[in-house]
Design an enzyme around this catalytic site. Structure first.
Site: not given
Lengths: 77, 419
Positions: A34-36
């Protein structure tokens, strides 16, 4: 379904990962790709699913699947 | 000037989600039109369109082949179609295994006419119903037009020019023309170029319907609705999908032994400076666009064997384009063939120019020109022009012209020839 199972279903759907990878100790960023922004989206999905509000400062502390399950169990009405 | 050739093709269309399937169905005179399935369009001005078919359909589109599940959830359909068509073109050109040096000289120019209309519509409803804290964090970059080029560059590590054209229905042709110039001007050695659209959603159909652009009179027989040049035409049928080509500098392509489909030899552009939706009444913009492309190509008018017309099936546009072709080509019109593949797959808007350029290239490859469907009663102005009615036609094809004209009065023409 338990909180854990419901959280895992949301994570699998949003991140496109295998259910077997979504362990309680799995980190959203380090283990699940995941990214932010994905985390922002996951938090929104948890809020919708469980009817809880997760403020930004609390959301920042949710880094693993287990963190999410614990927060929801502690704050659900 | 550096020469530019086409070395890879990719298509997602209402008649097939790969190049050979789409082409086979076009040549077999199939229609991609049907009643809209994405939403209940019963009460809309038009309830039919040419939709890309689902994965379980005979010639459907399986998004999971080339687009990650996570990205599919975050972005609008036009981006998914564009990523897939770009991937097909990369695979076809044999360009999946590249050095960093090569990727520094490899760019993307894949645009769209409208971009993420379905997502803008649905997230606006979320905003209205649930408030700002429920709008997706992926809303903006999942709708932006340059995000096909963005996503594709990230996926394949392409670090050359990253560009996206937005010129309504001329987007696909402008994308290819602009990218070819970037290669000719030595900004890049290879470019992915094309266009995509996915605007079959309530606000899209309502909006084009209110602009009086859509066909409305064929609810019971949607496959008869897109009928360019026919006296009973009453507007365009909305299509969707994507077309992407690999453009490559000629010596570069030759040196690596690439399969060369065609050379891009002419590119013309013009503005009507007349009206936002109606074409210039004398078709002067269309004429100047074609004339510029022909001049740049160095070919004689008599060299053009096939024109893939803009031919959207609107009452005004088809006649004006035909008139402009007649004025430019004069007596040469007797020996060329001209058809509108929009009769089969509808109007792909920002994707149209790229998809139709690929059909032109396949006509060069296979020496066959695709048909204009539903041409039961050609209008008076069609006399003496081979519009390839109903059935594809085998003939010599050595050079081709593709036209695209868009809202705002923006025109683009491409000339390509066999190498």
């Amino acid at each position: 379904m338990s909180t854990e199972d419901r959280v895992k279903t949301i994570v699998v759907d949003h991140l496109g990962v295998e259910a077997s990878e979504v362990k309680l100790e799995a980190s959203f960023i380090d283990d699940l790709g995941a990214d932010s922004l994905d985390i922002v989206e996951l938090v929104m999905a948890f809020e919708e699913e469980f009817g809880v509000e997760i403020p930004d400062d609390a959301a920042e502390k949710i880094t693993t699947v287990g963190d999410a399950v614990a927060y929801i169990d502690a704050h659900q009405g | 000037m550096r020469r530019v050739v086409v070395t890879g093709l990719g298509l997602v269309t209402p008649l097939g989600a790969d190049v050979e399937t789409a082409w086979k169905n076009i040549i077999a005179s199939k229609s991609g039109a049907g009643t809209i399935t994405r939403f209940d369009a019963t009460d809309f001005q038009s309830n039919y369109a040419c939709e890309v078919k689902p994965a379980d359909h005979e010639y459907g589109f399986d998004a999971s082949k080339r687009v990650d599940h996570k990205i599919q959830r975050q972005v609008d359909p036009f981006i998914v179609y564009g990523i897939d068509a770009a991937g097909q073109a990369m695979e076809d050109a044999g360009l999946l295994d590249l050095s960093e040096e090569e990727r520094l000289r490899f760019g993307c120019s894949i645009g769209s006419g409208i971009g993420g209309l379905p997502g803008i519509e649905s997230e606006s409803l979320v905003l209205a119903e649930k408030g700002p804290k429920r709008v997706s964090p992926h809303f903006v970059h999942g709708r932006l037009i340059n995000l096909i080029s963005g996503q594709v560059s990230i996926k394949y590590g392409l670090m050359g020019p990253n560009h996206a054209v937005v010129t309504a229905c001329s987007t696909g042709a402008h994308s290819i023309g602009d990218a070819a110039r970037m290669i000719a001007m030595d900004d890049a050695d290879i470019m992915l170029a094309g266009g995509a659209e996915g605007a079959i959603c309530p606000i899209g159909i309502a909006g084009f319907g209110q602009a009086r652009a859509l066909s409305t009179g064929f609810r019971d027989e949607p496959w008869r609705a897109s009928r360019p040049y026919d006296v009973d035409r009453d507007g365009f049928v909305m299509g969707e999908g994507a077309g992407v080509v690999v453009l490559e500098e000629y010596e570069h392509a030759k040196a690596r032994g690439a399969k060369i489909y065609a050379e891009v030899v002419g590119y013309g552009l013009s503005g009507d400076a007349y009206h936002v939706t109606a074409p210039h009444p004398e078709g002067s913009g269309a004429f100047r666009s074609m004339a510029m492309a022909m001049k740049k190509s160095g070919l004689d008018l008599s060299d053009i064997d096939y024109i893939n017309a803009h031919g959207t099936s609107t009452p005004l546009g088809d006649e004006l384009e035909l008139g402009a072709v007649r004025r430019l080509f004069g007596n040469n019109i007797a020996t060329l063939s001209m058809s509108s593949t929009k009769s089969a797959i509808g109007h792909l808007l920002g994707g149209a120019g790229a998809v139709e350029s690929i059909f032109c290239i396949l006509a060069l490859r296979d020496q066959i020109v695709p048909p204009t469907l539903n041409l039961d009663n050609p209008s008076e102005n069609c006399a003496g022009v081979d519009l390839v009615p109903f059935k594809a036609k085998e003939r010599s094809v050595k050079a081709v012209l593709n036209n695209s004209f868009g809202f705002g009065g923006t025109n683009a023409s491409l000339v390509m020839k066999a190498v």
